[in-house]
Design a protein around this motif. Structure first.
Motif, PDB file in Angstrom:
ATOM      1  N   ALA A   1     -21.554  -3.597 -28.709  1.00 50.83           N
ATOM      2  CA  ALA A   1     -20.612  -3.492 -27.594  1.00 50.83           C
ATOM      3  C   ALA A   1     -21.217  -2.687 -26.448  1.00 50.83           C
ATOM      4  CB  ALA A   1     -19.309  -2.849 -28.069  1.00 50.83           C
ATOM      5  N   ALA A   2     -21.944  -1.638 -26.775  1.00 53.26           N
ATOM      6  CA  ALA A   2     -22.609  -0.838 -25.742  1.00 53.26           C
ATOM      7  C   ALA A   2     -23.701  -1.650 -25.047  1.00 53.26           C
ATOM      8  CB  ALA A   2     -23.189   0.431 -26.353  1.00 53.26           C
ATOM      9  N   LEU A   3     -24.416  -2.459 -25.826  1.00 49.23           N
ATOM     10  CA  LEU A   3     -25.423  -3.354 -25.234  1.00 49.23           C
ATOM     11  C   LEU A   3     -24.779  -4.278 -24.201  1.00 49.23           C
ATOM     12  CD1 LEU A   3     -27.661  -4.764 -28.139  1.00 49.23           C
ATOM     13  CD2 LEU A   3     -28.462  -3.469 -26.162  1.00 49.23           C
ATOM     14  N   ASP A   4     -23.672  -4.853 -24.590  1.00 49.55           N
ATOM     15  CA  ASP A   4     -23.003  -5.834 -23.734  1.00 49.55           C
ATOM     16  C   ASP A   4     -22.481  -5.203 -22.443  1.00 49.55           C
ATOM     17  OD1 ASP A   4     -23.530  -7.675 -25.702  1.00 49.55           O
ATOM     18  OD2 ASP A   4     -21.507  -7.600 -26.569  1.00 49.55           O
ATOM     19  N   ALA A   5     -22.240  -3.898 -22.474  1.00 45.06           N
ATOM     20  CA  ALA A   5     -21.687  -3.210 -21.304  1.00 45.06           C
ATOM     21  C   ALA A   5     -22.763  -2.615 -20.397  1.00 45.06           C
ATOM     22  CB  ALA A   5     -20.728  -2.115 -21.760  1.00 45.06           C
ATOM     23  N   LEU A   6     -24.041  -2.720 -20.785  1.00 42.93           N
ATOM     24  CA  LEU A   6     -25.100  -2.145 -19.951  1.00 42.93           C
ATOM     25  C   LEU A   6     -25.128  -2.842 -18.592  1.00 42.93           C
ATOM     26  CD1 LEU A   6     -28.052  -1.829 -22.526  1.00 42.93           C
ATOM     27  CD2 LEU A   6     -26.505  -0.013 -21.725  1.00 42.93           C
ATOM     28  N   PRO A   7     -25.255  -2.083 -17.508  1.00 39.24           N
ATOM     29  CA  PRO A   7     -25.250  -2.665 -16.160  1.00 39.24           C
ATOM     30  C   PRO A   7     -26.613  -3.238 -15.781  1.00 39.24           C
ATOM     31  CG  PRO A   7     -25.442  -0.290 -15.987  1.00 39.24           C
ATOM     32  CD  PRO A   7     -25.307  -0.599 -17.463  1.00 39.24           C
ATOM     33  N   LEU A   8     -27.000  -4.325 -16.424  1.00 37.01           N
ATOM     34  CA  LEU A   8     -28.307  -4.933 -16.185  1.00 37.01           C
ATOM     35  C   LEU A   8     -28.171  -6.160 -15.291  1.00 37.01           C
ATOM     36  CD1 LEU A   8     -29.877  -4.842 -19.777  1.00 37.01           C
ATOM     37  CD2 LEU A   8     -30.013  -3.101 -17.984  1.00 37.01           C
ATOM     38  N   SER A   9     -29.108  -6.306 -14.384  1.00 36.88           N
ATOM     39  CA  SER A   9     -29.177  -7.514 -13.568  1.00 36.88           C
ATOM     40  C   SER A   9     -29.687  -8.663 -14.427  1.00 36.88           C
ATOM     41  CB  SER A   9     -30.125  -7.291 -12.387  1.00 36.88           C
ATOM     42  OG  SER A   9     -31.456  -7.139 -12.856  1.00 36.88           O
ATOM     43  N   ASP A  10     -29.633  -9.878 -13.900  1.00 39.65           N
ATOM     44  CA  ASP A  10     -30.152 -11.032 -14.631  1.00 39.65           C
ATOM     45  C   ASP A  10     -31.630 -10.840 -14.952  1.00 39.65           C
ATOM     46  OD1 ASP A  10     -27.666 -12.202 -14.511  1.00 39.65           O
ATOM     47  OD2 ASP A  10     -28.179 -13.619 -12.918  1.00 39.65           O
ATOM     48  N   ALA A  11     -32.385 -10.341 -13.997  1.00 40.63           N
ATOM     49  CA  ALA A  11     -33.817 -10.122 -14.218  1.00 40.63           C
ATOM     50  C   ALA A  11     -34.042  -9.057 -15.297  1.00 40.63           C
ATOM     51  CB  ALA A  11     -34.494  -9.700 -12.914  1.00 40.63           C
ATOM     52  N   GLU A  12     -33.205  -8.033 -15.317  1.00 39.86           N
ATOM     53  CA  GLU A  12     -33.344  -6.989 -16.320  1.00 39.86           C
ATOM     54  C   GLU A  12     -32.947  -7.503 -17.702  1.00 39.86           C
ATOM     55  OE1 GLU A  12     -32.682  -2.978 -13.612  1.00 39.86           O
ATOM     56  OE2 GLU A  12     -30.931  -4.132 -14.290  1.00 39.86           O
ATOM     57  N   ARG A  13     -31.943  -8.347 -17.772  1.00 44.57           N
ATOM     58  CA  ARG A  13     -31.600  -8.983 -19.055  1.00 44.57           C
ATOM     59  C   ARG A  13     -32.794  -9.769 -19.577  1.00 44.57           C
ATOM     60  NH1 ARG A  13     -26.284 -10.523 -20.663  1.00 44.57           N
ATOM     61  NH2 ARG A  13     -27.175 -12.554 -21.183  1.00 44.57           N
ATOM     62  N   ASP A  14     -33.433 -10.516 -18.696  1.00 47.94           N
ATOM     63  CA  ASP A  14     -34.613 -11.296 -19.092  1.00 47.94           C
ATOM     64  C   ASP A  14     -35.722 -10.374 -19.594  1.00 47.94           C
ATOM     65  OD1 ASP A  14     -33.303 -13.612 -18.363  1.00 47.94           O
ATOM     66  OD2 ASP A  14     -34.342 -13.822 -16.444  1.00 47.94           O
ATOM     67  N   SER A  15     -35.878  -9.230 -18.956  1.00 51.10           N
ATOM     68  CA  SER A  15     -36.897  -8.273 -19.380  1.00 51.10           C
ATOM     69  C   SER A  15     -36.598  -7.728 -20.768  1.00 51.10           C
ATOM     70  CB  SER A  15     -36.979  -7.118 -18.369  1.00 51.10           C
ATOM     71  OG  SER A  15     -37.994  -6.201 -18.721  1.00 51.10           O
ATOM     72  N   ALA A  16     -35.328  -7.438 -21.035  1.00 52.22           N
ATOM     73  CA  ALA A  16     -34.936  -6.947 -22.359  1.00 52.22           C
ATOM     74  C   ALA A  16     -35.205  -7.996 -23.436  1.00 52.22           C
ATOM     75  CB  ALA A  16     -33.457  -6.558 -22.354  1.00 52.22           C
ATOM     76  N   ILE A  17     -34.856  -9.245 -23.144  1.00 52.16           N
ATOM     77  CA  ILE A  17     -35.048 -10.322 -24.117  1.00 52.16           C
ATOM     78  C   ILE A  17     -36.537 -10.573 -24.357  1.00 52.16           C
ATOM     79  CG2 ILE A  17     -34.738 -12.805 -24.480  1.00 52.16           C
ATOM     80  CD1 ILE A  17     -32.007 -12.460 -22.994  1.00 52.16           C
ATOM     81  N   ALA A  18     -37.328 -10.545 -23.302  1.00 54.19           N
ATOM     82  CA  ALA A  18     -38.777 -10.750 -23.449  1.00 54.19           C
ATOM     83  C   ALA A  18     -39.393  -9.639 -24.291  1.00 54.19           C
ATOM     84  CB  ALA A  18     -39.439 -10.818 -22.075  1.00 54.19           C
ATOM     85  N   ALA A  19     -38.970  -8.402 -24.043  1.00 52.30           N
ATOM     86  CA  ALA A  19     -39.506  -7.277 -24.819  1.00 52.30           C
ATOM     87  C   ALA A  19     -39.109  -7.379 -26.283  1.00 52.30           C
ATOM     88  CB  ALA A  19     -39.023  -5.955 -24.227  1.00 52.30           C
ATOM     89  N   ALA A  20     -37.877  -7.819 -26.558  1.00 49.72           N
ATOM     90  CA  ALA A  20     -37.440  -7.976 -27.946  1.00 49.72           C
ATOM     91  C   ALA A  20     -38.278  -9.024 -28.662  1.00 49.72           C
ATOM     92  CB  ALA A  20     -35.966  -8.360 -27.986  1.00 49.72           C
ATOM     93  N   ASN A  21     -38.588 -10.109 -27.982  1.00 48.66           N
ATOM     94  CA  ASN A  21     -39.440 -11.131 -28.598  1.00 48.66           C
ATOM     95  C   ASN A  21     -40.846 -10.603 -28.843  1.00 48.66           C
ATOM     96  OD1 ASN A  21     -38.344 -13.972 -29.086  1.00 48.66           O
ATOM     97  ND2 ASN A  21     -37.416 -13.482 -27.109  1.00 48.66           N
ATOM     98  N   ARG A  22     -41.380  -9.859 -27.896  1.00 46.37           N
ATOM     99  CA  ARG A  22     -42.706  -9.269 -28.114  1.00 46.37           C
ATOM    100  C   ARG A  22     -42.676  -8.316 -29.301  1.00 46.37           C
ATOM    101  NH1 ARG A  22     -42.362  -8.302 -22.630  1.00 46.37           N
ATOM    102  NH2 ARG A  22     -42.452  -6.030 -22.931  1.00 46.37           N
ATOM    103  N   SER A  23     -41.595  -7.554 -29.416  1.00 44.03           N
ATOM    104  CA  SER A  23     -41.481  -6.606 -30.521  1.00 44.03           C
ATOM    105  C   SER A  23     -41.505  -7.319 -31.866  1.00 44.03           C
ATOM    106  CB  SER A  23     -40.186  -5.797 -30.373  1.00 44.03           C
ATOM    107  OG  SER A  23     -40.096  -4.802 -31.379  1.00 44.03           O
ATOM    108  N   PHE A  24     -40.757  -8.401 -31.989  1.00 44.94           N
ATOM    109  CA  PHE A  24     -40.777  -9.160 -33.238  1.00 44.94           C
ATOM    110  C   PHE A  24     -42.161  -9.759 -33.488  1.00 44.94           C
ATOM    111  CE2 PHE A  24     -35.996  -9.563 -33.216  1.00 44.94           C
ATOM    112  CZ  PHE A  24     -35.820  -9.011 -34.474  1.00 44.94           C
ATOM    113  N   ASP A  25     -42.791 -10.279 -32.446  1.00 55.03           N
ATOM    114  CA  ASP A  25     -44.123 -10.858 -32.612  1.00 55.03           C
ATOM    115  C   ASP A  25     -45.133  -9.801 -33.040  1.00 55.03           C
ATOM    116  OD1 ASP A  25     -43.310 -13.425 -31.983  1.00 55.03           O
ATOM    117  OD2 ASP A  25     -43.828 -13.261 -29.856  1.00 55.03           O
ATOM    118  N   LEU A  26     -45.040  -8.618 -32.464  1.00 51.79           N
ATOM    119  CA  LEU A  26     -45.949  -7.532 -32.839  1.00 51.79           C
ATOM    120  C   LEU A  26     -45.686  -7.082 -34.265  1.00 51.79           C
ATOM    121  CD1 LEU A  26     -45.848  -5.665 -29.438  1.00 51.79           C
ATOM    122  CD2 LEU A  26     -47.942  -6.479 -30.552  1.00 51.79           C
TER     123      LEU A  26
END
Length: 212
Positions: free
Chosen positions: A173-198
């Motif tokens: 719920a806290a994640l969903d409420a973060l004031p992130l722009s569309d570009a920042e959401r994309d950055s979070a998702i990209a980093a999460a994928n890199r984290s899993f790949d690493l």
């Protein structure tokens, strides 16, 4: 035409990383460890790789402790570096030692450090590490205790959080409420994928280390 609202960030993170998550979860090193086909030394090697990753992540997150784009998900009860240091000392005292830091571990740390000025990217790393520890990490601890008779050196998996499910729901719920722009959401998702790949590459290198 009415603009379609994006999915909640927690939903987007889960769906966008599903494939990478599955690949990491089913890596040979982890499946063998959980099946009882490895040994305590394999766990120690995993903990040794985890320490610099958490040190880097926790240092980077503390630097943004007042930033509304990440601060709501930060909780000192999640921090693992001190527990990892204590666990590694406990294993060392029992004669189980791993001083090897794998190349992928250094790459993982470098990725986190590169995100130091991007709180949204740190959100992605934070999501992968800590929700993983509160979920799959608990399975690892339970099976390691069962298969290898370990009791000491597992505080990494013990959280001062009475109800993990409630905490995870509140975290999402806290994640969903973060004031992130569309570009920042994309950055979070990209980093999460890199984290899993690493993480997956770390398991591959740990498996190779075991075979040498």
């Amino acid at each position: 035409m009415e603009k379609t609202l994006p999915a909640p960030l927690s939903t987007s993170l889960q769906s966008s990383t599903a494939e990478a998550h599955d690949r990491a979860e089913n890596a040979g090193f982890i499946t063998q460890l959980l099946a009882g086909d490895s040994g305590p030394d394999s766990l120690v090697a995993l903990l040794r790789q985890s320490l610099p990753v958490y040190e880097a992540l926790e240092d980077a997150c503390r630097a943004h402790s007042a930033d509304p784009r990440i601060a709501p998900i930060l909780d000192p009860r999640l921090e693992r570096a001190d527990s990892l240091r204590a666990d590694l000392e406990a294993h060392r005292a029992a004669g189980r030692i791993c001083d090897t830091v794998l190349p992928v571990t250094s790459a993982y740390v470098a990725d986190i450090v590169a995100c130091a000025d991007d709180p949204a990217a740190l959100v992605g790393h934070h999501y992968v590490r800590y929700l993983g520890d509160l979920s799959g990490g608990q399975i690892i601890a339970r099976l390691v205790r069962r298969h290898y008779g370990l009791e000491d050196g597992l505080s990494f998996y013990d959280f001062d959080i009475p109800k993990a499910k409630v905490f995870k729901d509140e975290y999402r719920a806290a994640l969903d409420a973060l004031p992130l722009s569309d570009a920042e959401r994309d950055s979070a998702i990209a980093a999460a994928n890199r984290s899993f790949d690493l993480n997956y590459q770390m398991f591959v290198e740990l498996g190779a280390l075991e075979s040498t």
